[in-house]
Design a protein around this motif. Structure first.
Motif, short mmCIF file in Angstrom:
data_model
loop_
_atom_site.label_atom_id
_atom_site.label_comp_id
_atom_site.label_asym_id
_atom_site.label_seq_id
_atom_site.Cartn_x
_atom_site.Cartn_y
_atom_site.Cartn_z
N ILE A 13 0.86 -1.19 0.02
CA ILE A 13 -0.03 -0.07 -0.01
C ILE A 13 1.05 1.17 -0.10
N THR A 79 -0.28 -1.50 -4.97
CA THR A 79 -1.36 -1.95 -5.75
C THR A 79 -2.55 -1.00 -5.29
N THR A 80 -2.24 -0.37 -4.13
CA THR A 80 -3.22 0.97 -3.72
C THR A 80 -2.63 1.98 -3.47
N CYS A 100 -8.10 11.22 -7.25
CA CYS A 100 -8.04 9.68 -7.20
C CYS A 100 -8.16 9.27 -8.71
N ARG A 104 -5.27 6.62 -10.44
CA ARG A 104 -5.48 5.55 -11.03
C ARG A 104 -5.04 5.55 -12.71
N LYS A 110 -5.08 1.12 -7.57
CA LYS A 110 -6.33 1.66 -7.02
C LYS A 110 -5.91 2.71 -6.11
N SER A 111 -6.98 3.75 -6.13
CA SER A 111 -6.67 4.91 -5.32
C SER A 111 -7.87 5.26 -4.26
N THR A 112 -7.62 5.98 -3.10
CA THR A 112 -8.53 6.53 -2.39
C THR A 112 -7.87 7.60 -1.49
N CYS A 227 -7.72 1.94 2.75
CA CYS A 227 -6.91 1.39 1.67
C CYS A 227 -6.90 0.03 1.73
N GLU A 230 -10.00 -1.09 -0.29
CA GLU A 230 -9.67 -1.06 -1.60
C GLU A 230 -8.88 -2.22 -1.97
N SER A 231 -8.21 -2.74 -1.00
CA SER A 231 -7.02 -3.90 -1.34
C SER A 231 -7.71 -5.24 -1.15
#
Length: 247
Positions: A13, A79-80, A100, A104, A110-112, A227, A230-231
């Motif tokens: 992350i 990955t995030t 975000c 991406r 992935k994003s947040t 996170c 999202e993961s």
């Protein structure tokens, strides 16, 4: 542009954080420890030193330096990626939506963000009345209150430390964070949000939840929560840090 990203083990992350923040890295690492080594968290910084409502302060959150920091995190095959800061609370929630999307597109991860994660939790907990605790100045606080009012969430009471220097936010003690939370709890909100990732709220939030009987949502904690969601990581091992992780 980074492409061809596939899931792997462990889960990596990435966190984008203000350069002058001294809380978010050690507190996140301590909270995430029960998930290590299956999950590890890595940080990239870009320059943020002052929080205000002027153009100079706003320019700290321009896309280019954030994306440059994200590029370096992407080299680690995270990955995030999360923006671990709360600027969207006063600049507008749409700023994090756009960020975000850009993250991406730029990295393939992935994003947040902190504030998008908070807003997701407010919806999950059906919060309509919120207590707000921050280190910010009164004008920044008013902007945050107005932004939440625009989405139907009333700030029933608030406390702020009236600080603008980002480094100084970390000097607000845990005891002061607890005191401010207890004070806003007097007006019976549905939840309390500690909004700032450089404020020492992560370790007192769960204690306050048990005392007050409502969610106490700390920024460092809810960014990590976002996170992990999202993961696709089970958050239950972190339930000692608050109600959000038991959801």
């Amino acid at each position: 542009m980074h492409t061809d990203r596939t899931s792997s083990h462990p889960t990596l992350i990435g966190m984008l954080t203000p350069s002058s923040n001294t809380v978010v890295e050690p507190y996140t690492a301590a909270m995430a420890w029960p998930l290590f080594p299956e999950v590890s968290v890595h940080f990239g910084r870009f320059r943020v030193t002052r929080i205000a409502l002027d153009e100079g302060s706003n320019q700290q959150f321009a896309l280019d330096p954030i994306l440059a920091a994200a590029d370096l995190l992407a080299d680690a095959n995270v990955t995030t990626i999360a923006w671990n800061g709360t600027s969207a609370s006063w600049l507008g929630f749409d700023t994090d939506e756009r960020l975000c999307t850009a993250l991406r597109e730029r990295t393939g991860a992935k994003s947040t963000s902190a504030i998008l994660s908070l807003n997701r939790l407010l919806e999950k907990f059906n919060v309509r009345k919120l207590g707000l605790v921050t280190p910010y100045t009164a004008d920044v606080q008013k902007r945050i209150i107005a932004n939440y009012a625009s989405v139907g969430i009333e700030i029933t009471s608030e406390r702020h430390a009236d600080l603008a220097d980002n480094f100084s936010f970390a000097e607000v003690s845990e005891a002061d964070v607890e005191r401010m939370c207890r004070e806003v709890a007097r007006d019976k909100p549905d939840a309390i949000a500690i909004v700032c990732t450089n404020m020492r709220g992560p370790f007192v939030a769960a204690k306050l939840e048990r005392e007050l009987g409502i969610p106490v949502l700390d920024s460092v904690a809810f960014t990590l929560w976002g996170c992990l969601k999202e993961s696709g990581i089970d958050t239950l091992p972190l339930s000692d840090f608050g109600m959000m992780f038991s959801q």
